[in-house]
Motif scaffolding. Sequence first.
Motif, short mmCIF file in Angstrom:
data_model
loop_
_atom_site.label_atom_id
_atom_site.label_comp_id
_atom_site.label_asym_id
_atom_site.label_seq_id
_atom_site.Cartn_x
_atom_site.Cartn_y
_atom_site.Cartn_z
N TRP A 33 77.28 -38.15 36.51
CA TRP A 33 76.84 -36.85 36.00
C TRP A 33 77.84 -36.28 35.00
CZ3 TRP A 33 72.58 -33.75 37.86
CH2 TRP A 33 71.77 -34.43 38.79
N VAL A 34 77.31 -35.75 33.90
CA VAL A 34 78.13 -34.95 32.98
C VAL A 34 78.25 -33.57 33.62
CG1 VAL A 34 78.24 -33.86 30.70
CG2 VAL A 34 77.29 -36.18 30.94
N THR A 35 79.49 -33.07 33.70
CA THR A 35 79.69 -31.73 34.29
C THR A 35 80.61 -30.92 33.36
OG1 THR A 35 81.56 -32.59 35.58
CG2 THR A 35 79.43 -32.48 36.70
N ALA A 40 83.15 -34.92 39.52
CA ALA A 40 81.99 -35.75 39.86
C ALA A 40 80.80 -34.86 40.18
CB ALA A 40 82.32 -36.64 41.06
N GLY A 41 79.60 -35.34 39.86
CA GLY A 41 78.39 -34.59 40.17
C GLY A 41 77.82 -35.02 41.51
N LEU A 42 76.52 -34.91 41.63
CA LEU A 42 75.87 -35.23 42.91
C LEU A 42 76.10 -36.67 43.34
CD1 LEU A 42 72.35 -33.56 42.61
CD2 LEU A 42 74.23 -32.94 44.13
N THR A 43 76.15 -37.57 42.35
CA THR A 43 76.37 -39.00 42.65
C THR A 43 77.32 -39.55 41.58
OG1 THR A 43 74.38 -39.43 41.35
CG2 THR A 43 74.12 -39.50 43.73
N ASP A 150 67.79 -36.80 36.78
CA ASP A 150 69.20 -36.38 36.74
C ASP A 150 69.55 -35.84 35.35
OD1 ASP A 150 69.31 -37.54 39.24
OD2 ASP A 150 70.71 -39.14 38.69
N ILE A 151 69.09 -36.53 34.32
CA ILE A 151 69.47 -36.16 32.95
C ILE A 151 68.93 -34.76 32.62
CG2 ILE A 151 69.34 -36.79 30.50
CD1 ILE A 151 69.15 -39.76 31.42
N GLY A 158 74.84 -29.01 33.05
CA GLY A 158 76.08 -29.77 32.98
C GLY A 158 76.88 -29.54 31.70
N PHE A 159 76.26 -28.94 30.70
CA PHE A 159 76.93 -28.82 29.41
C PHE A 159 77.53 -27.43 29.15
CE2 PHE A 159 74.98 -32.85 28.94
CZ PHE A 159 75.74 -33.54 28.02
#
Length: 323
Positions: A33-35, A40-43, A150-151, A158-159
Amino acid sequence: MLVNGKWTAEWHPVQSTDEKGGFVRQTSSFRHWVTPDGRAGLTGDAGFIAEPDRYHLYVALICPWASRTLIARKLKGLEEVVSVSVVEPWLLDEGWHFGDYPGANRDTLNHAEWVHQLYTQADGTFTGRATVPVLWDKKTHTIVNNESADIVRMFNSGFGHLAQSDIDLCPPDLLQEIERLNAEIYPSLNNGVYRAGFATTQISYAEAVREVFGMLDKLESRLADGRDFLLGDVFTEADIRLFVTLIRFDAAYYGLFKCNLRQLREYACLDSYTRRILAIPGIRDTVNIDHIKQGYYSIRALNPTGIVPEGPDMRAYALEGKS
Ligand SMILES: N[C@@H](CCC(=O)N[C@@H](CS)C(=O)NCC(=O)O)C(=O)O
């Protein structure tokens, strides 16, 4: 598909069936995941911090899952932040191809000819299908994520401040209802049309078609109270996910996938809902009926001659449908 990093053309969508002859979709494999802060994101792993000009999106305009991500990118005002490449509309023996078909472009970033080359660049021993969408990291030369659900969420939150629009596609107070709707609409409708189209037995086809129209009827009643969008006045992720299926319905699913009890345009509320979404600035640009028709009707297992139908007339939606 790729097997241990090597391309094999043996695979075909209709081969991927369950014991009743029902179509089975493969699960996605890259789930980072981009955060905003690189945590780290969910996975997946940490390290994918939101930065301008770092991420690139690979899509096919035929593909409803890829189109979800294109819509989210537009609505969040991420066009200057996340660049895009569009593949040609046909899923060929080597999968998705980069080329000069109108509306498509070459891969000027990685100079790949085929999408599967992106997968092997990211993981030399990758086994699985080389699907779109793909969110690519230009800095570490790898795939961040290849799961559209997810995207879309990443583009939504996330941006951080890099997103030019403050629209929230997933407001926290509506999250539960969005997830409930997604879980209901995906199997019966978004993927239901594919289950109908790729079924290899009459019984699994009939079951899928029943579910497709059961869900369309249910959604038609939901919208009959005059609400603009699925959750009322606000446009959310659930609308993106429904829209990408509806806009392909008459052009591809009705004919090729034999979902032909009714056309979308015969549902008064769903039809005006689709037009309402098309009128949202930016959304019409993500819809290319020519790619959609070319792409679906080139699936040889379902249409051996490859003939692309002339219709339907999409002018009522101010969309061109030339074949
Ligand atoms: N779980 C994926 C599914 C994506 C998917 O199935 N994409 C299709 C196009 S609509 C694809 O690229 N198929 C290529 C193949 O099966 O080889 C997502 O939602 O992102």
